[in-house]
Design a protein around this motif. Structure first.
Motif, PDB file in Angstrom:
ATOM      1  N   ASP A 282     -10.454  52.246  15.294  1.00 55.62           N
ATOM      2  CA  ASP A 282     -10.897  52.483  13.916  1.00 55.62           C
ATOM      3  C   ASP A 282     -12.160  51.688  13.590  1.00 55.62           C
ATOM      4  O   ASP A 282     -13.041  52.161  12.856  1.00 55.62           O
ATOM      5  N   LEU A 283     -12.238  50.449  14.115  1.00 56.41           N
ATOM      6  CA  LEU A 283     -13.383  49.590  13.819  1.00 56.41           C
ATOM      7  C   LEU A 283     -14.587  49.888  14.698  1.00 56.41           C
ATOM      8  O   LEU A 283     -15.700  49.451  14.395  1.00 56.41           O
ATOM      9  N   GLY A 284     -14.358  50.587  15.801  1.00 59.70           N
ATOM     10  CA  GLY A 284     -15.448  50.836  16.738  1.00 59.70           C
ATOM     11  C   GLY A 284     -15.838  49.589  17.511  1.00 59.70           C
ATOM     12  O   GLY A 284     -17.021  49.375  17.810  1.00 59.70           O
ATOM     13  N   VAL A 285     -14.850  48.734  17.828  1.00 57.28           N
ATOM     14  CA  VAL A 285     -15.114  47.520  18.592  1.00 57.28           C
ATOM     15  C   VAL A 285     -14.278  47.555  19.868  1.00 57.28           C
ATOM     16  O   VAL A 285     -13.361  48.359  20.012  1.00 57.28           O
ATOM     17  N   ALA A 286     -14.603  46.656  20.788  1.00 55.76           N
ATOM     18  CA  ALA A 286     -13.820  46.558  22.026  1.00 55.76           C
ATOM     19  C   ALA A 286     -12.411  46.083  21.694  1.00 55.76           C
ATOM     20  O   ALA A 286     -12.199  45.259  20.797  1.00 55.76           O
ATOM     21  N   ARG A 287     -11.447  46.588  22.437  1.00 50.43           N
ATOM     22  CA  ARG A 287     -10.068  46.189  22.185  1.00 50.43           C
ATOM     23  C   ARG A 287      -9.890  44.683  22.355  1.00 50.43           C
ATOM     24  O   ARG A 287      -9.074  44.056  21.662  1.00 50.43           O
ATOM     25  N   GLY A 288     -10.675  44.090  23.250  1.00 54.03           N
ATOM     26  CA  GLY A 288     -10.556  42.654  23.476  1.00 54.03           C
ATOM     27  C   GLY A 288     -10.848  41.835  22.232  1.00 54.03           C
ATOM     28  O   GLY A 288     -10.323  40.727  22.071  1.00 54.03           O
ATOM     29  N   VAL A 289     -11.699  42.362  21.347  1.00 52.78           N
ATOM     30  CA  VAL A 289     -11.991  41.662  20.087  1.00 52.78           C
ATOM     31  C   VAL A 289     -10.718  41.505  19.266  1.00 52.78           C
ATOM     32  O   VAL A 289     -10.403  40.432  18.743  1.00 52.78           O
ATOM     33  N   VAL A 290      -9.954  42.604  19.150  1.00 50.98           N
ATOM     34  CA  VAL A 290      -8.732  42.576  18.358  1.00 50.98           C
ATOM     35  C   VAL A 290      -7.660  41.737  19.047  1.00 50.98           C
ATOM     36  O   VAL A 290      -6.946  40.965  18.401  1.00 50.98           O
ATOM     37  N   VAL A 291      -7.541  41.887  20.359  1.00 47.85           N
ATOM     38  CA  VAL A 291      -6.553  41.103  21.106  1.00 47.85           C
ATOM     39  C   VAL A 291      -6.797  39.612  20.910  1.00 47.85           C
ATOM     40  O   VAL A 291      -5.876  38.837  20.640  1.00 47.85           O
ATOM     41  N   GLU A 292      -8.052  39.188  21.025  1.00 45.68           N
ATOM     42  CA  GLU A 292      -8.370  37.772  20.870  1.00 45.68           C
ATOM     43  C   GLU A 292      -8.145  37.316  19.429  1.00 45.68           C
ATOM     44  O   GLU A 292      -7.661  36.189  19.190  1.00 45.68           O
ATOM     45  N   ALA A 293      -8.473  38.152  18.469  1.00 45.92           N
ATOM     46  CA  ALA A 293      -8.244  37.783  17.070  1.00 45.92           C
ATOM     47  C   ALA A 293      -6.754  37.588  16.806  1.00 45.92           C
ATOM     48  O   ALA A 293      -6.347  36.608  16.157  1.00 45.92           O
TER      49      ALA A 293
END
Length: 516
Positions: A48-59
């Protein structure tokens, strides 16, 4: 533009992980993500955000390290820490006084097994106008929204493709998910749940709605502040009755705007004052003669424009009561989410929405979050109207919200509707390449603008003779204005939409090339 309805998040160009952590931390702190809230799956939020999944995982990992969330296999990521009360004291919650039921004692909380006695005999109020058009109600399957069937071309050719706005994709109703939820509810429903309940609505549904509205629309209201209603039409009816009883005689409406909403308000004794809408939304300077206004700021009906930031500020500075009809905020394709007005001025904004465009209008399920000074009178009006909303559909919707099934359904429907919107635009480029098109970034309809001087009602009649029902833009106007056709695309697959546009093109002359 990348973005998600979850908390209205729009990612920056850089430092995205730290930004996401800060946004989620703030949402936990201010109560938009209360304890027990389920965060979206990492893959879903990243998409939905158009970012790498790793960004969300790390957050999520950083938030877990802070003890703000917990993650368990099969359960997802859940907010663990209860948020501190916002400045100025808690909003809603169990500490608030229970609302007294008209003609009876205060209701115990539904969650505690509260019931309440039978309602007063003869409490049902007069029925409002059937099926208002646009935001206030679903469209008619007979070719024109809101019970306006036959307004043009009566007795003409049978409608084969109905492009009335306001009609959702009823074939997408999540039958399997609804059935599973209904079975789960029936397995646990209590006898008190089936009795005369709180006129505000079932406590479980109000609790789930409060969390969902906080996450998706930015509202900060507790379950005791919500009223479950039979769609936006009932919200308008209850508000109109309450305002008339308090001495209000006139209310501003958008022009063009929902004809159905105008007629609903007029039915209950209010004079509607049309205020122009331009490319930036409602012209706020036109509100000088009234102290109440009904607006569709996130996706103006029918033009599709978003209320511009300076107009939003002007509307909130205006100081009157704003009735915010959030009729189809779930359907957004090419722009960032637009926050609800209610979050900025909860003491002066009555926020209302429904499941009519996301599930089905026949469910008659919606919500109203009024300013505190109107709440008790609105609850009394709701009780007098129908003694409360049906119990089982409320419990089923609460289950869908609690399990995330409702959000999964919305993601699927949004993808499906984007394809249909794209099919209409492709067909217009092929068959009406010079047409001006507006309102394409969100919603379930768009507007094809016609050359100045065109009789759009006559054009709609000619199109109907070709088996396609559309609405002229003039149907939703009070003052004269540019002509156009309002095309709802939600209810038909791409091939049918292409055929409808082909037929439309044989009946109208396109305007000079430009799109908006």
């Amino acid at each position: 533009m990348p973005g998600t309805d979850f908390l209205g998040l729009v990612p920056p160009a850089r430092e995205r992980t730290s930004w996401l952590v800060a946004q989620l931390r703030a949402a936990v702190a201010d109560g938009r993500l209360p304890a027990g809230s389920r965060l979206p799956p990492t893959r879903t939020l990243a998409g939905d955000l158009g970012v790498a999944r790793g960004v969300v995982v790390e957050a999520y990992r950083r938030l877990a390290d802070e003890g703000l969330v917990t993650a368990r296999t099969g359960a997802g990521t859940i907010v663990a820490a209860p948020p501190p009360p916002p400045a100025g004291g808690p909003v809603g919650g169990a500490g608030q006084a229970r609302v007294a039921r008209p003609g009876g004692p205060p209701h115990p909380a539904d969650a505690a097994g509260g019931g309440g006695g039978a309602g007063a005999p003869g409490a049902s109020g007069p029925a409002g106008p059937a099926g208002p058009a646009g935001p206030a109600g679903a469209g008619s399957p007979t070719g024109a929204a809101g019970g306006f069937g036959g307004w043009v071309g009566g007795g003409g050719k049978t409608v084969e493709i109905d492009l009335a706005p306001g009609v959702p994709d009823l074939a997408a109703f999540p039958r399997a998910a609804w059935l599973r939820a209904e079975r789960a509810v029936l397995g646990s429903v209590t006898t008190a749940d089936l009795g005369y309940g709180d006129p505000r609505g079932n406590f479980r549904l109000r609790t789930e709605l409060a969390g969902w509205l906080a996450r998706m629309r930015g509202l900060r209201a507790g379950p005791d502040e919500l009223i479950v209603v039979a769609g936006v039409a009932q919200s308008l009816a209850l508000l109109a009755q309450t305002l008339v009883a308090r001495g209000t005689r006139a209310v501003a409406v958008e022009d063009p705007g929902s004809r159905g909403a105008r007629e609903e308000l007029q039915h209950w004794g209010l004079t509607t004052v049309p205020v122009p809408v331009d490319d930036h939304g409602l012209v706020v300077s036109g509100l000088s003669t009234v102290d109440t206004a009904v607006v569709t700021p996130a996706h103006q009906f029918p033009t599709g424009v978003v209320l511009a930031p300076d107009r939003r500020r002007a509307l909130l500075d205006w100081g009157g009561l704003v009735i915010e009809d959030d009729y189809d905020a779930e359907h957004r394709y090419d722009r960032a989410p637009v926050p609800a007005l209610h979050a900025a001025a909860p003491d002066r904004v009555a926020h209302t929405g429904s499941t009519s465009k996301s599930l089905a209008p026949g469910l008659r399920l919606g919500w109203l979050v009024p300013p505190p000074h109107l709440h008790a009178d609105l609850v009394a009006a709701k009780h007098a109207s129908d003694l409360g909303s049906p119990a089982l559909p409320q419990l089923v919707l609460a289950h869908l919200l609690a399990t995330g099934a409702y959000d999964r359904h919305l993601r699927l429907v949004r993808t499906r509707q984007r394809r249909r919107r794209d099919a209409v635009l492709a067909a217009l480029r092929e068959h009406l390449p010079a047409a001006r098109v507006a309102g394409v970034a969100a919603g379930l309809h768009l507007v094809v603008l016609l050359p100045d001087g065109t009789d759009d009602a006559a054009a709609a009649a000619a199109i109907r003779e070709r088996g396609v029902a559309v609405q002229p833009l003039s149907l939703h106007r009070v003052a004269p204005g540019p002509p156009g056709l309002v095309l709802g695309y939600a209810a038909h697959p791409p091939d049918r939409l292409h055929e409808a546009v082909r037929r439309i093109a044989t009946a109208v002359d396109p305007a000079p090339a430009r799109s908006s």
